[in-house]
Design a protein around this motif. Structure first.
Motif, PDB file in Angstrom:
ATOM      1  N   THR A 366       0.807  -1.025   0.073  1.00 22.43           N
ATOM      2  CA  THR A 366       0.012   0.191   0.105  1.00 22.43           C
ATOM      3  C   THR A 366       1.102   1.320  -0.191  1.00 22.43           C
ATOM      4  N   PRO A 367       0.297   2.359  -0.220  1.00 17.00           N
ATOM      5  CA  PRO A 367       1.148   3.787  -0.269  1.00 17.00           C
ATOM      6  C   PRO A 367       1.734   3.982   1.250  1.00 17.00           C
ATOM      7  N   MET A 530       4.598   5.575  -8.160  1.00 12.99           N
ATOM      8  CA  MET A 530       3.260   5.939  -8.219  1.00 12.99           C
ATOM      9  C   MET A 530       2.427   4.725  -7.266  1.00 12.99           C
ATOM     10  N   CYS A 531       1.957   5.083  -5.951  1.00 11.75           N
ATOM     11  CA  CYS A 531       1.539   4.308  -5.002  1.00 11.75           C
ATOM     12  C   CYS A 531       0.083   4.129  -5.305  1.00 11.75           C
ATOM     13  N   LEU A 532      -0.418   2.921  -5.798  1.00 12.53           N
ATOM     14  CA  LEU A 532      -1.735   2.581  -5.797  1.00 12.53           C
ATOM     15  C   LEU A 532      -2.189   1.755  -4.656  1.00 12.53           C
ATOM     16  N   LYS A 652      -0.223  12.747 -13.377  1.00  8.00           N
ATOM     17  CA  LYS A 652      -1.309  13.644 -12.691  1.00  8.00           C
ATOM     18  C   LYS A 652      -2.729  13.252 -12.794  1.00  8.00           C
ATOM     19  N   ALA A 653      -3.039  12.531 -14.031  1.00  9.28           N
ATOM     20  CA  ALA A 653      -4.232  12.144 -14.276  1.00  9.28           C
ATOM     21  C   ALA A 653      -4.528  10.826 -13.251  1.00  9.28           C
ATOM     22  N   VAL A 654      -3.354   9.884 -13.158  1.00 10.44           N
ATOM     23  CA  VAL A 654      -3.620   8.947 -12.328  1.00 10.44           C
ATOM     24  C   VAL A 654      -3.584   9.314 -10.817  1.00 10.44           C
ATOM     25  N   GLN A 655      -2.754  10.269 -10.558  1.00 10.05           N
ATOM     26  CA  GLN A 655      -2.729  10.734  -9.122  1.00 10.05           C
ATOM     27  C   GLN A 655      -4.237  11.312  -8.501  1.00 10.05           C
ATOM     28  N   GLY A 659      -6.647   8.258  -6.958  1.00 11.96           N
ATOM     29  CA  GLY A 659      -6.274   8.199  -5.775  1.00 11.96           C
ATOM     30  C   GLY A 659      -4.745   7.997  -5.402  1.00 11.96           C
ATOM     31  N   ALA A 660      -3.901   7.828  -6.417  1.00 13.15           N
ATOM     32  CA  ALA A 660      -2.597   7.460  -6.309  1.00 13.15           C
ATOM     33  C   ALA A 660      -1.789   8.401  -5.534  1.00 13.15           C
TER      34      ALA A 660
END
Length: 726
Positions: A366-367, A530-532, A652-655, A659-660
């Motif tokens: 996890t993040p 990128m922490c999903l 930025k879109a994924v973030q 919610g990454a």
């Protein structure tokens, strides 16, 4: 069944909230679904129990609040009186099991011994722990106790819980006088069959914040912002003398308590604060008297953000209300949580305690788990990082966290007096001198440092081909970005992090000129971690190179794979394009195809696929259709974008949409680590980036590290540079 830890005590005032926070930190490093359960809670607790709410907020728990509590003390006492303790325990076990079913581990918070109407609380906590199937971690308070008394109390508590059938993880003596720690530790090691840890008293934890004092006294807040209210109150100065005498009594962090009609003392104390001589916590006015509008307007201009509040009572009643008030950990004060965690991690063998809890590490990452791992790895081999923006608020707040958590040694650049005045005005506690094995801080002014001449001469040699002279270089190296970069180049610091207020160009240009690229690296590039929700992906390059050619793209891919491996992400590289395999053509696709071939030539050990579309890279079902049999498709961990436009927009879109948590940018390809921050970076982002920089500097470096004594500008004797120059 979840593995549960029951943190309990034997009396009030043991400060066990710091231990509860530390145990929660250990649990969340190992598994991603951790619960918190408070069997008994006070009905009058506003907004719920303050420790539960702190843990809920800090560790992003998504459990329903109602599941985290058993019964109120009042309801428990009534149930026990009417039906007996067996019925009470049965009801609490039922509530606990409902929570436990959804968790991999549970932290249980014992009773607080505060007028609870529960007879023999120690035995009651022991029974609950046994019924829950939880291991016990007892905490014994040592505040104002001599070493022999602390040792006796810990031994007695151990025997009591043992005799009641509890599985005891370890014993903790908390709030022990600093000078008595080693004596208590030696005595406990000789007398107990299980580990014992001794945590010394920490004044910063015992000190209440201004906000807590305002709440406790019911004061009306006239002035003050969130930062001012978060300041620790380290003492009290009661105003009664004339101003010249009163000013000599002021101490750093003191709360001034004075009648509201003493405008001279109000303005005098705020003026002293503005001058930093000394910075106070705030002003509390008594007798319900409000200063006039002119006085308040001047007060607001003199010390913006400094709290000024008023109470209706006189000084005597107010003093009585303040005398016994102690600080507490809650969601409104994240600073104290960092202080508590730093203290716990410094004095408790967290590796040993984690092993005794017997948790198997979750396969999901996890993040929060990734961030924990960053801090733990940075702390394991402590490095020295320079932060050029030493007067920036976010940098100062991050510095306090880094030092308190013992993550790395730091140098802040700037006028030392200005840096400390800014820190004090924010209510921060930056150590003046290193203590024991704690992380060390120094503050260096490039304009007055004895290193200025040395750096000017070095920079002149490096840039002689550009016509640089010593006279010009003396001005250049006073720029904090250049000075910090030269510290890294000379091994005085192991890495640098900047960019909170400086542009990317201002941060990176000195590194290009001084540190240069590492052998084998064609360019400097960057990645984001990128922490999903359940994994960490590596995106490159999303911050530096606008339109890399095939050779540069291949270099970015190799660098990114190495960075991923360095941080525990198994590299499976996807070279992204709008086309997968041989389905498309054109200059853009051909560039990616050529880059993929170059990667395979340069690094035949790497798993790489390209060109490949994003969905085929990360989704196994799509991959099975578009690239069946690929070792990368559907399982990619390192995603290389064809240009900056695509990469920056995608991260930025994924973030934002998924919610990454985006950690970076992390620069790669330099001979020594320098990392750039976003100008919108949060304190947490700065802490993570500094930890990453420290980890980067560990590769191929001796465990002793390279750097300087934090109290001088001289290389430390354990550094190769120090040995060469001594």
């Amino acid at each position: 069944m979840a593995r549960s830890v029951y943190v309990t005590g034997i009396d009030r005032g043991d400060g066990r909230q710091a231990v509860e926070l530390g145990v929660m930190e250990l649990l969340t490093r190992q598994v991603d679904r951790v619960g918190v359960f408070r069997p008994l809670v006070h009905a009058h607790a506003p907004g719920g129990d303050h420790v539960v709410e702190l843990l809920r907020d800090r560790y992003r728990l998504d459990l329903p609040t109602t599941e985290m509590y058993g019964l109120t003390y009042e309801a428990a006492a009534a149930l026990q009186a009417a039906q007996g303790q067996d019925e009470l325990v049965g009801a609490l076990v039922e509530r606990f099991r409902a929570l436990e079913r959804d968790c991999q581990a549970v932290l249980i918070l014992g009773t607080d011994f505060a007028g609870t109407n529960i007879p023999d609380e120690l035995a009651f906590n022991a029974r609950l722990a046994n019924e829950f199937g939880a291991a016990v971690l007892p905490v014994v308070g040592g505040h104002s106790e001599d070493p022999q008394a602390v040792v006796a109390e810990v031994r007695n508590a151990y025997r009591a819980y043992r005799d009641l059938g509890c599985a005891t993880l370890a014993m903790i003596a908390n709030r022990v006088a600093t000078g008595a720690k080693e004596e208590v530790l030696r005595a406990l090691a000789a007398k107990l069959p299980i580990p014992a840890y001794v945590i010394p008293e920490e004044p910063a934890l015992a000190a209440p914040t201004v906000a807590q004092l305002v709440e406790a006294t019911g004061a009306e807040l006239l002035l003050g912002d969130a930062a001012g209210l978060a300041r620790d109150v380290r003492g009290f100065v009661f105003g009664g003398a004339m101003l010249p005498t009163f000013l000599t009594a002021l101490t750093e962090g003191a709360l001034v308590v004075t009648p509201g009609d003493r405008a001279d003392l109000v303005i005098g104390s705020l003026a002293a604060h503005a001058a930093g001589a000394p910075p106070i916590a705030g002003v509390l006015l008594t007798l319900g008297q409000h200063p006039g509008p002119n006085v308040m307007a001047l007060a607001a201009r003199l010390a913006p953000g400094t709290p000024v509040a008023v109470v209706p009572e006189g000084s005597w009643i107010t003093a009585a209300a303040l005398t016994h008030l102690e600080g507490r950990l809650d969601a409104a004060g994240p600073r104290k949580a960092e202080i508590a965690l730093g203290l716990f991690e410094l004095h408790v063998d967290t590796a040993e305690l984690t092993k005794r809890i017997e948790l198997s590490r979750s396969e999901r990452v996890t993040p929060m788990m990734f961030e924990h791992e960053l801090l733990e790895r940075a702390r394991a081999v402590r490095r020295h990082v320079v932060l050029p923006e030493g007067t920036e608020e976010r940098v100062l707040r991050a510095a306090e966290v880094l030092l308190r958590r013992n993550i790395c040694d730091l140098t802040l650049l700037g006028d030392p007096e200005e840096v400390r005045r800014k820190a004090s005005s924010l209510g921060l506690d930056l150590p003046a001198e290193p203590a024991g094995d704690r992380a060390r801080l120094r503050i260096v002014d490039p304009a007055t440092s004895p290193l200025r001449q040395q750096f000017a001469e070095l920079y002149t040699r490096l840039r002689a081909h550009k016509g640089m002279t010593v006279e010009l270089a003396l001005d250049v190296v006073t720029d904090v970005s250049y000075f910090g970069t030269l510290m890294v180049q000379e091994g005085i610091a192991d890495g640098m992090v900047s960019g909170a207020v400086h542009s990317t160009a201002a941060t990176i240009r000195p590194a290009f000129e001084v540190i240069k690229t590492s052998p084998g690296a064609a360019i400097v590039s960057s990645v984001f971690f990128m922490c999903l929700a359940d994994k960490v992906l590596v995106y490159g390059d999303c911050a530096v190179n606008p339109d890399p050619d095939a050779q540069q793209l291949a270099d970015i891919a190799v660098q990114s794979a190495d960075t991923a491996a360095q941080f525990g992400v198994e590299p499976r590289v996807a070279m992204l394009s709008y086309s997968t395999g041989t389905s498309g053509s054109g200059a853009d696709v051909d560039k990616v195809r050529k880059a993929t071939e170059l990667v395979r030539e340069l690094r035949p050990d790497l798993l790489v696929e390209g060109p490949i579309q994003y969905d085929a890279a990360v989704d196994a079902h799509v991959a099975a259709t578009k690239l069946p049999g690929s070792a990368v498709a559907g399982r990619a961990t390192v995603l290389i974008f064809p240009d900056l436009n695509t990469g920056n927009n995608t991260y930025k879109a994924v973030q934002r949409s998924a919610g990454a948590v985006a950690v970076g940018p992390v620069l790669q390809g330099l001979r020594k680590p320098v990392n750039d921050l976003s100008r919108g970076a949060l304190v947490e982002d700065i802490v993570n980036t500094v930890a990453i920089t420290a980890i980067q500097s560990q590769t191929g470096r001796p465990a002793g590290g390279v750097g300087t004594d934090p109290r001088t500008d001289s290389p430390r004797p354990d550094s190769p540079e120090g040995a060469q120059q001594s």
